[in-house]
Design an enzyme around this catalytic site. Structure first.
Site, short mmCIF file in Angstrom:
data_model
loop_
_atom_site.label_atom_id
_atom_site.label_comp_id
_atom_site.label_asym_id
_atom_site.label_seq_id
_atom_site.Cartn_x
_atom_site.Cartn_y
_atom_site.Cartn_z
NE ARG A 55 -2.88 0.42 3.37
CZ ARG A 55 -2.10 0.53 4.42
NH1 ARG A 55 -1.85 1.59 4.80
NH2 ARG A 55 -2.54 -0.41 5.73
CE1 TYR A 107 -16.77 11.49 -15.35
CE2 TYR A 107 -16.53 10.74 -13.08
CZ TYR A 107 -16.98 10.49 -14.27
OH TYR A 107 -16.98 9.14 -14.24
CG ASP A 179 -10.34 15.88 -14.98
OD1 ASP A 179 -9.56 14.98 -15.23
OD2 ASP A 179 -11.33 15.46 -14.12
CE LYS A 204 -13.37 7.72 -18.00
NZ LYS A 204 -13.45 8.99 -17.39
C1 LIG Z 1 -13.62 9.25 -16.42
C2 LIG Z 1 -13.88 10.73 -15.81
C3 LIG Z 1 -12.95 11.02 -14.39
C4 LIG Z 1 -14.03 9.55 -13.47
O1 LIG Z 1 -12.25 9.01 -13.81
P1 LIG Z 1 -12.24 6.65 -13.06
O2 LIG Z 1 -11.54 6.80 -13.61
O3 LIG Z 1 -14.07 7.06 -13.78
O4 LIG Z 1 -12.61 6.72 -11.37
C5 LIG Z 1 -12.77 12.16 -13.79
N1 LIG Z 1 -12.62 12.92 -14.62
C6 LIG Z 1 -12.77 13.02 -15.91
C7 LIG Z 1 -12.95 14.26 -16.75
C8 LIG Z 1 -13.03 11.65 -16.49
O5 LIG Z 1 -13.64 11.28 -17.65
#
Ligand SMILES: *Cc1c(COP(=O)(O)O)cnc(C)c1O
Length: 395
Positions: A55, A107, A179, A204
């Site tokens: 961890r 998001y 982000d 993504k």
């Molecule tokens: C998908 C997404 C998230 C969340 O991420 P996960 O891996 O699904 O927990 C956060 N910000 C953006 C812009 C996203 O497209």
């Protein structure tokens, strides 16, 4: 794990492949080994090789964390079990009584964790249009501790001037959190524009193959790095060794994938704009899109997410039923093209009134352009539009 450090003189395409910890020094394996272990033998009390418990630290995860830190030009990276786990760890830097200003189309999951998890603990948030500097400044009060932005934001691709917003934040002693999921460090590096923290849903583009869920955070400042390392270990939302390895593998091909994503997206944005089924196209690569110049100044490309509004003459349910090559599904950033309906899927957790106010209308479609043949994608859209039109005219 003292391997050769290629250093920052490499171009991004090379750093994606050789950054972080490149291969395995002990055996010469070119692929970082998967250290599938929870614990490590200690030679004596207080004697170890830098790892005590997975961890806290794991060599495969560490290779990924060093890689993303180099790619974002930060000093420390942190890998989490999902983008939401990364964002949650970052939000734990704040306390009851603090307030965050957030972009108006963040998001849906980010909005949900703030509204349903952190707000009850006393961490406040306010939605602002971060593309307007004056609006952001007018909302800053002594309780505001950070700005949380996405650029381009999801799903309307609103562009925020990251350098300008970060400078404003610095002036008021606030942190800027970006982000960077939609851009990846191949296209945009927020830390070099003045941001303090970058977060990613690596699920993504970084992973890129729709085969894992992962999150990353990167910082430059050493005090922030120490606090995030503490939070990562204390709350435990870490990425496991196999997924860390899979993500390193995905990142190696990011440049070739994104180059193709960009080419396809430019083609499809023009196709959609010229199509009678489409009332409006949101894509920061179109020269008359608001924020086009800022996007061009702060990023290497416009990304591969295109949102568009289907004309009312066309039945949206029939459209989603009729796509064949393109998959209807949540998520984005994979090699395969995906469409989704933000109002009922990704942004369903945002109340209807707020959704309408920010422009997430019911006829809005978000397309994550994959790396298939671009004409095949256009043909699939064309066929689905035809079905959507006849569904409406036959009722
Ligand atoms: C998908 C997404 C998230 C969340 O991420 P996960 O891996 O699904 O927990 C956060 N910000 C953006 C812009 C996203 O497209």
């Amino acid at each position: 794990m003292a391997n050769q450090q290629p250093g920052n003189h490499l171009h991004p395409e090379s750093l994606l492949i050789h950054g972080g910890i490149d291969g395995d020094a002990r055996t010469g394996a070119v692929s970082v080994p998967i250290y599938q272990t929870s614990t490590y033998r200690q030679a004596g009390l207080g004697e170890n090789n830098g790892y005590e418990y997975s961890r806290t630290g794991n060599p495969t995860r560490e290779a990924l964390e060093k890689l993303i830190a180099e790619l974002e030009e930060g000093t420390a990276g942190f890998a989490f079990a999902s983008g939401m786990a990364a964002i949650t760890a970052v939000l734990l830097l704040f306390r009851s009584g603090d307030k965050l200003l957030i972009s108006s189309n963040v998001y849906g999951g980010t909005f949900r964790v703030l509204d349903k998890v952190f707000k009850p603990f006393g961490l406040a948030y306010e939605i602002v249009d971060t593309s307007s500097l004056g609006t952001v400044e007018s909302r800053i009060d002594p309780t505001v501790k950070a700005l949380l932005i996405e650029s381009p934001a999801n799903p309307l691709l609103t562009v925020t001037d990251i350098a300008a917003v970060s400078a404003l934040a610095k002036k008021h002693h606030l942190l800027t959190i970006v982000d960077n999921t939609f851009m990846t460090p191949y296209l945009q590096r927020p830390l070099t524009l003045g941001a303090d923290i970058v977060v990613h849903s690596a699920t993504k583009y970084l992973g890129g193959h729709s085969d894992l869920v992962a999150g990353l955070a990167v910082v430059k400042d050493s005090v922030l790095a120490e606090r995030l390392a503490f939070l990562q270990n204390a709350t435990g939302g870490i990425l496991e060794p196999f997924d860390s390895w899979l993500l390193i593998r995905g990142i190696k091909t990011l440049s070739v994938r994104l180059d193709r994503h960009l080419e396809n997206a430019a083609f499809l944005a023009t196709f959609l704009r010229e199509h009678p089924a489409v009332k409006k196209v949101y894509y920061p690569g179109l020269p008359d899109f608001p924020g086009y110049d800022i996007q061009n100044g702060q990023a290497r490309g416009a990304g591969a997410i295109i949102s568009f509004v289907l004309d009312e003459q066309y039945d949206i349910r029939a459209f989603f039923k009729s796509v064949r090559l393109i998959t209807l599904g949540e998520s984005l950033g994979g090699v395969e093209s995906l469409v989704c309906h933000p109002a009922s899927m990704t942004h369903a957790s945002i109340p209807y009134e707020i959704r309408r106010k920010v422009g997430i209308v019911d006829q809005l479609i978000r397309l994550s352009v994959g790396i298939e043949n671009k004409q095949d994608i256009a043909d699939d859209l064309q066929a689905a539009f035809r079905q959507a039109l006849s569904a409406k005219t036959s009722t």
